[in-house]
Design an enzyme around this catalytic site. Structure first.
Site, PDB file in Angstrom:
ATOM      1  N   LYS A   1       0.848  -1.266  -0.053  1.00 55.55           N
ATOM      2  CA  LYS A   1       0.098   0.036  -0.082  1.00 55.55           C
ATOM      3  C   LYS A   1       0.960   1.244   0.041  1.00 55.55           C
ATOM      4  O   LYS A   1       1.940   1.268   0.713  1.00 55.55           O
ATOM      5  CB  LYS A   1      -0.857   0.044   1.212  1.00 55.55           C
ATOM      6  CG  LYS A   1      -2.183   0.661   1.206  1.00 55.55           C
ATOM      7  CD  LYS A   1      -3.072   0.603   2.291  1.00 55.55           C
ATOM      8  CE  LYS A   1      -4.446   0.627   1.969  1.00 55.55           C
ATOM      9  NZ  LYS A   1      -5.428   0.183   2.962  1.00 55.55           N
TER      10      LYS A   1
ATOM     11  N   GLU B   1     -18.734  -6.295   9.975  1.00 56.61           N
ATOM     12  CA  GLU B   1     -19.489  -5.698  11.278  1.00 56.61           C
ATOM     13  C   GLU B   1     -20.721  -6.650  11.650  1.00 56.61           C
ATOM     14  O   GLU B   1     -21.148  -6.507  13.013  1.00 56.61           O
ATOM     15  CB  GLU B   1     -20.523  -4.871  10.451  1.00 56.61           C
ATOM     16  CG  GLU B   1     -19.725  -3.640  10.037  1.00 56.61           C
ATOM     17  CD  GLU B   1     -18.571  -3.429   8.948  1.00 56.61           C
ATOM     18  OE1 GLU B   1     -18.700  -4.627   8.317  1.00 56.61           O
ATOM     19  OE2 GLU B   1     -17.910  -2.640   8.671  1.00 56.61           O
TER      20      GLU B   1
ATOM     21  N   ARG C   1     -25.467  -3.380   7.473  1.00 58.92           N
ATOM     22  CA  ARG C   1     -25.062  -4.669   7.269  1.00 58.92           C
ATOM     23  C   ARG C   1     -25.321  -5.646   8.250  1.00 58.92           C
ATOM     24  O   ARG C   1     -25.243  -6.876   8.371  1.00 58.92           O
ATOM     25  CB  ARG C   1     -23.408  -4.676   6.764  1.00 58.92           C
ATOM     26  CG  ARG C   1     -22.747  -5.914   6.549  1.00 58.92           C
ATOM     27  CD  ARG C   1     -21.664  -5.890   5.863  1.00 58.92           C
ATOM     28  NE  ARG C   1     -21.726  -5.684   4.507  1.00 58.92           N
ATOM     29  CZ  ARG C   1     -20.699  -5.746   3.642  1.00 58.92           C
ATOM     30  NH1 ARG C   1     -19.571  -5.894   3.748  1.00 58.92           N
ATOM     31  NH2 ARG C   1     -21.064  -5.291   2.175  1.00 58.92           N
TER      32      ARG C   1
HETATM   33  C1  LIG Z   1     -18.695  -3.174   5.041  1.00 62.90           C
HETATM   34  C2  LIG Z   1     -17.499  -2.138   5.112  1.00 62.90           C
HETATM   35  N1  LIG Z   1     -16.794  -1.709   6.197  1.00 62.90           N
HETATM   36  C3  LIG Z   1     -15.913  -0.799   6.235  1.00 62.90           C
HETATM   37  C4  LIG Z   1     -15.502  -0.189   5.295  1.00 62.90           C
HETATM   38  C5  LIG Z   1     -14.483   0.852   5.271  1.00 62.90           C
HETATM   39  N2  LIG Z   1     -13.183   0.543   4.467  1.00 62.90           N
HETATM   40  C6  LIG Z   1     -12.916   1.253   3.389  1.00 62.90           C
HETATM   41  S1  LIG Z   1     -11.424   0.478   2.509  1.00 62.90           S
HETATM   42  C7  LIG Z   1     -11.086  -0.479   4.118  1.00 62.90           C
HETATM   43  C8  LIG Z   1     -10.172  -1.183   4.020  1.00 62.90           C
HETATM   44  C9  LIG Z   1     -10.233  -2.338   2.990  1.00 62.90           C
HETATM   45  O1  LIG Z   1      -8.851  -3.088   2.965  1.00 62.90           O
HETATM   46  P1  LIG Z   1      -8.417  -3.965   1.895  1.00 62.90           P
HETATM   47  O2  LIG Z   1      -9.617  -4.758   1.215  1.00 62.90           O
HETATM   48  O3  LIG Z   1      -7.094  -4.913   2.006  1.00 62.90           O
HETATM   49  O4  LIG Z   1      -8.062  -3.107   0.486  1.00 62.90           O
HETATM   50  P2  LIG Z   1      -6.822  -2.043   0.566  1.00 62.90           P
HETATM   51  O5  LIG Z   1      -7.422  -0.810   1.186  1.00 62.90           O
HETATM   52  O6  LIG Z   1      -5.831  -2.495   1.473  1.00 62.90           O
HETATM   53  O7  LIG Z   1      -6.403  -1.801  -0.831  1.00 62.90           O
HETATM   54  C10 LIG Z   1     -12.199  -0.353   4.858  1.00 62.90           C
HETATM   55  C11 LIG Z   1     -12.358  -0.883   6.371  1.00 62.90           C
HETATM   56  C12 LIG Z   1     -16.179  -0.385   3.953  1.00 62.90           C
HETATM   57  N3  LIG Z   1     -15.852   0.141   2.891  1.00 62.90           N
HETATM   58  N4  LIG Z   1     -17.180  -1.423   3.828  1.00 62.90           N
HETATM   59 MG   LIG Z   2      -5.341  -4.531   2.226  1.00 63.18          MG
END
Ligand SMILES: Cc1ncc(C[n+]2csc(CCOP(=O)(O)OP(=O)(O)O)c2C)c(N)n1
Ligand SMILES: [Mg+2]
Ligand SMILES: CC(=O)[C@@H](O)[C@H](O)COP(=O)(O)O
Length: 635
Positions: free
Chosen positions: A287, A371, A399
């Site tokens: 990242k 969640e 959710r």
């Molecule tokens: C149901 C839900 N909960 C929380 C979020 C907030 N959120 C947005 S991006 C993220 C992290 C995602 O991590 P990953 O899938 O590993 O993607 P990366 O950012 O590392 O590329 C979160 C928790 C969300 N988008 N959807």
């Molecule tokens: Mg990630």
């Protein structure tokens, strides 16, 4: 930095990308990173995630044929590079601005975009359905590619989908796990341990090299590939734990692949496509890759910075906001109440629990992007004699509705849910606005909802919520800076009277709408209409004192930062109807539709939640004494 350069300028779509020489691809990747940093520095946005998928996105669009093949992005915040390679690089200066590029995929923007919803862990389910549709329609030349992050892979839906996909050998479906070891913060849980086992063991580089070599020699992935790997697996067992994990599920696995080696990625994707059935391609990415301030950013690798200096990486300081007030109060509550524990769903810092975690490391749980699990685990904690505070963004509570209803409220358990980013959030578009909770939570028996109007009320109401032990409580507050404190000038039952007027109009102001309600009341004075403004503080259950007050007025206006249908306005109407109070009620809130992205103040103005608009509408209503419950059809 921040302008389109030569190679990128020549790309209007994946067909142009495919025509580039391999030798041009590193230069293209550099141009993309320049544009990402330069543009997002001006607009804010998801820089870290997108810097991590530059080579991955190039490889995907060189191997597959979007839009005939479908490329799905889980959560969608990492689709900026996809947008650049599908003809939208020139528009990046408008990112997340009103009328400009959305920060997430958008079908209105491009035929290459599919999933617009920013809620995580959904891509594999879409992919399962899409691939089944292609198979049923005999379109066996079409492939579905779902890119899912290691964070999104901690969400339950992803495993429900994997369970189905593993059973469907004929689906042309490629799951690309974009594994950067992070959600917002480092990804948690047993799955993360499996996935990260690669990085931890000394043979990691050897494994990458070995797999890269193997990709050139062995036939398509499947038994021969597995046997080859299996033969050496004993020496690499702990390194290949992810492969074992996925293959134990019955899914073919290709990886681990260096997620910044574009040619290795292309080779892996071509192999996977050749298999003709569901395959997992495990890409190891970083990242923030390629931009030192993001790579070194200890909190979240520039997951979603605001405006920043592209040279130094220094972000514009953020104002003291609602989240800060919540964070400070939680630390105080934690000191006084040993039974109070906290839960986050992979967003420790964004929801304001980092300080609580630092002070009470044994009393905070990060459950991943889960969640539903968070709410029912909270029910377990409450059954165990504790008082959990589950801190979420409002939109993500949707959710976990059934868990809150049937696992928490049915058992009358003392769980407090705090909803940050409640109401219009704005720039993150339709699926991020917290405009649903005041409607859906109305139906939960025994659940209480508090909506603070300022910092002082947030501290008070949070304390009251964790004191309440006969059932669940919810405290919701918006994104951004806290407004100036507004003191009550009197009381109406448990409600705060913010402005006492003659009994023309009773304005029931919900939480942070107090400021615009008081502004509207002042403007109404000029029309010879006197308004009383009250803040219920707790909007569920509503205070019966409001019935008596309403009876004495000509009109009741309810103003809330939530979708109007089924929310507080409708609850007030129902309460007055049940009490045979024949006074018209006007509900003012967010129209029940998916809102386009723009800044919060702009959207509030667009939907009529300003002092001016309220005053005008109330004046008209008083003149007509119209008992309109549903707002203007135009909105
Ligand atoms: C149901 C839900 N909960 C929380 C979020 C907030 N959120 C947005 S991006 C993220 C992290 C995602 O991590 P990953 O899938 O590993 O993607 P990366 O950012 O590392 O590329 C979160 C928790 C969300 N988008 N959807
Ligand atoms: Mg990630
Ligand atoms: C976690 C999440 O969904 C973010 O990526 C989104 O962009 C919300 O950002 P803020 O935390 O700035 O509201």
């Amino acid at each position: 930095m921040g302008e389109r350069a030569g190679l990128l300028e020549s790309i209007e779509g994946p067909h142009d990308l495919k025509r580039l020489d391999v030798g041009d691809l590193p230069g293209l990747a550099a141009e993309i990173r320049d544009l990402l940093v330069g543009s997002v520095a001006r607009t804010g946005g998801h820089l870290g995630p997108n810097l991590g998928v530059v080579e991955l996105t190039i490889a995907i669009h060189r191997v597959f044929d979007s839009p005939r093949d479908k490329i799905l992005w889980d959560t969608g915040h990492q689709a900026y590079v996809h947008k650049m390679l599908t003809g939208r690089a020139g528009a990046f200066g408008t990112l997340r601005q009103e009328g400009g590029l959305s920060g997430y995929p958008s079908q209105a923007e491009s035929e290459h975009d599919v999933i617009e919803n920013s809620h995580a862990s959904t891509a594999l389910s879409y992919a399962d359905g899409l691939a089944k549709a292609f198979a049923l329609r005999g379109e066996h030349d079409r492939t579905v590619v779902a890119v899912i992050g290691d964070g999104a892979l901690t969400g339950g839906m992803a495993w429900e989908a994997l369970n189905n996909i593993a059973a469907a050998k004929d689906l042309r479906l490629i799951i690309v796990v974009n594994d950067n070891g992070r959600s917002y913060s480092p990804t948690i849980g047993g799955l993360a341990r499996h996935l990260s086992s690669l990085r931890m063991t000394r043979g990691y580089e050897d494994a990458l090299e070995f797999v890269k070599e193997s990709l050139g020699k062995v036939p398509v992935v499947g038994q021969p590939f597995y046997d080859t790997l299996h033969g050496v697996k004993k020496g690499l067992k702990d390194i290949l734990a992810p492969q074992v994990m996925f293959e134990d599920l019955g899914l073919k696995y290709v990886g681990p692949i260096d997620g910044h080696d574009e040619q290795a990625l292309e080779a892996a994707l071509r192999k996977a496509r050749g298999f003709g059935g569901p395959v997992i391609v495990h890409a190891l990415t970083r990242k923030g890759q390629g931009y030192t301030p993001a790579e070194n950013h200890d909190e979240d690798c520039f997951h979603s910075p605001g405006v920043f200096d592209p040279i130094t990486g220094e972000e514009r300081p953020k104002p003291h906001g609602w989240t800060n007030v919540f964070s400070d109060e939680m630390v105080k509550i934690g000191a006084a109440r040993q039974d109070v524990v906290a839960i986050t769903a992979a967003m420790l810092h964004p929801v304001g629990l980092a300080e609580f975690a630092e002070a009470y490391p044994d009393r905070v749980y990060d459950v991943g992007i889960a969640e539903q699990h968070a709410l029912t685990s909270a029910a377990g904690l409450a059954l165990g004699g504790l008082h959990p505070v589950v801190a979420l963004y409002a939109t993500f509570l949707n959710r976990a509705f059934d868990q809150l209803l049937m696992d928490v409220a049915l058992h009358k358990l003392p769980v407090t849910v705090t909803l940050d980013r409640a109401g219009v959030t704005g720039e993150d578009g339709a699926s991020h606005n917290g405009m649903w909770d005041l409607s859906i939570l109305q139906v939960i028996p025994g659940l209480r909802i508090a909506v603070p109007r300022d910092a002082a009320r947030l501290r008070e109401l949070l304390a009251e919520a964790v004191e309440f032990s006969e059932g669940p409580t919810v405290v919701r507050f918006p994104k951004g800076a806290v407004p100036a404190e507004i003191e009550a000038v009197g009381n109406l039952g448990e409600c705060d009277v913010l402005r006492a007027g003659d009994p023309d109009v009773l304005i029931i102001s919900v939480g942070p709408m107090a400021e615009v309600c008081l502004e509207a009341a002042s403007l109404l004075d000029a029309q010879g209409i006197s308004a009383t403004v009250v803040d219920p503080r707790w909007v569920k259950p509503l205070d019966e004192a409001l019935v008596l007050a309403a009876r004495a007025h000509k009109l009741v206006a309810v103003v809330e930062d939530n979708g109007r249908v089924g929310a507080v306005g409708d609850a007030v109407s129902r309460m007055l109807r049940d009490a045979d109070v024949d006074v018209p009620v006007r509900g003012f809130g967010i129209p029940q539709r998916f809102l386009d992205h723009a800044k919060r103040p702009k959207i509030l103005s667009q939907v009529g939640l300003t002092g001016q608009d309220l005053a005008r509408e109330i004046t008209e209503a008083v003149a007509k004494r119209s008992p309109v419950l549903e707002h203007h059809p135009s909105r």
